[in-house]
Design a protein around this motif. Structure first.
Motif, PDB file in Angstrom:
ATOM      1  N   ASP A   1       0.869  -1.185   0.000  1.00 19.99           N
ATOM      2  CA  ASP A   1       0.000   0.000   0.000  1.00 19.99           C
ATOM      3  C   ASP A   1       0.900   1.228   0.000  1.00 19.99           C
ATOM      4  OD1 ASP A   1      -1.908   1.928   0.247  1.00 19.99           O
ATOM      5  OD2 ASP A   1      -2.705   1.215   2.174  1.00 19.99           O
ATOM      6  N   THR A   2       1.135   1.792  -1.181  1.00 22.08           N
ATOM      7  CA  THR A   2       2.103   2.886  -1.305  1.00 22.08           C
ATOM      8  C   THR A   2       1.445   4.250  -1.441  1.00 22.08           C
ATOM      9  OG1 THR A   2       2.165   2.832  -3.721  1.00 22.08           O
ATOM     10  CG2 THR A   2       3.636   1.301  -2.562  1.00 22.08           C
TER      11      THR A   2
ATOM     12  N   ASP B   1       1.647   1.104  -6.124  1.00 23.05           N
ATOM     13  CA  ASP B   1       1.246  -0.232  -5.663  1.00 23.05           C
ATOM     14  C   ASP B   1       1.614  -1.293  -6.704  1.00 23.05           C
ATOM     15  OD1 ASP B   1       0.219   0.953  -3.426  1.00 23.05           O
ATOM     16  OD2 ASP B   1      -1.870   0.387  -3.786  1.00 23.05           O
TER      17      ASP B   1
ATOM     18  N   VAL C   1      -6.053  -3.135  -4.344  1.00 20.37           N
ATOM     19  CA  VAL C   1      -5.193  -2.130  -4.994  1.00 20.37           C
ATOM     20  C   VAL C   1      -6.040  -1.250  -5.926  1.00 20.37           C
ATOM     21  CG1 VAL C   1      -3.375  -1.865  -6.748  1.00 20.37           C
ATOM     22  CG2 VAL C   1      -3.031  -3.435  -4.819  1.00 20.37           C
TER      23      VAL C   1
END
Lengths: 181, 181
Positions: B60-61, B67, B118
């Protein structure tokens, strides 16, 4: 003899592919086979290298998305026909024989080189915002088909060839393949 | 015992994977192995189904492209490490054993289901122009890695994970995955 190899691969896979079986199927003496190929890996490599001699060229439909969709349709029909197919049998053999794996790599590289014209034509028509990495674009378009049908083994979905083509063309128009290697 | 299966697969491939070898490696009697698995295909299926019990979840960016790039980095490291890797060995086994193939399909479907978040997060952040086919988006992002490294066997290229992620994210922003299945 190369036809015999293809027929045997389809019927019995890599395990059914022996020099003796090829000789019997082709109606020649086993020493004739051995004289030309020392083992099954070399035989398979020759089948693949011979396939590169065909006059195949990618479809020319007048648009990038159309060309990619037509290309994907060919891949889809080769992989999703139901029942054994030679493409899958050769790819499976690539996991068994290093020589077949190397020949497969050469085969793919030849196909991608021939398909480069699809991207060149698109650039010529002004469909791309700038220079594009043609190989990356072509892999983006076709890889989802091999992935779904050969690795994930999802049920074949007739919309898949066009959907993957549409996505790759959209990414190309957005400049996502803008850094040539 | 499942660890013994993985070690043997890596060392000797599918052909080295016998019930006797697994028993010896795991230090148990062969009847113990047979009691639980009737053959090597069932053993492999169990290895893969057990892998689905892990707590893995996608990175989880904070952005769709981030992602997908982080996800691809994981795939790249699993496949491009040089030397044998379990992912390739399991995929190769899928071409040998129908049970391993079915277990691989279940494994992929489980991974794609976990990764759906995502796409949901991207939609929640307003990164997508409308509803998207999350599965198609995820396959578009990851398939080029499997394709280049496992099928084409191209030389590993460190830019590949991010390039494939960038292309899939660009296609998603352009609405190319706009028709959910």
């Amino acid at each position: 003899m190369l036809e015999a190899v293809g027929a045997l691969l389809l019927e019995a896979g890599y395990d059914g592919l022996t020099v003796d079986a090829v000789a019997e199927r082709a109606g020649v003496h086993r020493t004739t086979v051995y004289r030309r190929w020392r083992d099954v890996g070399a035989l398979l490599a020759d089948v693949l290298d011979t396939a590169s001699d065909d006059p195949w060229s990618p479809p020319d439909t007048g648009s990038l998305e159309g060309d990619l969709a037509a290309l994907n349709q060919e891949v889809y029909e080769a992989l999703a026909g139901g029942g054994p197919n030679l493409t899958t049998a050769l790819i499976a053999a690539g996991f068994r024989s290093p020589e077949a794996a190397a020949a497969l790599s050469r085969f793919w590289e030849d196909r991608y080189a021939r398909c480069a014209v699809v991207v060149t034509r698109a650039a010529g028509r002004g469909e791309l915002p700038g220079p594009a990495d043609g190989r990356a674009l072509l892999v983006a378009a076709t890889a989802p088909l091999y992935h779904e049908l050969l690795l994930v083994r999802a049920a074949p979905e007739p919309a898949l060839p066009h959907r993957a083509a549409r996505a790759a063309a959209a990414a190309a128009r957005a400049g996502a393949f803008g850094t040539p290697r």
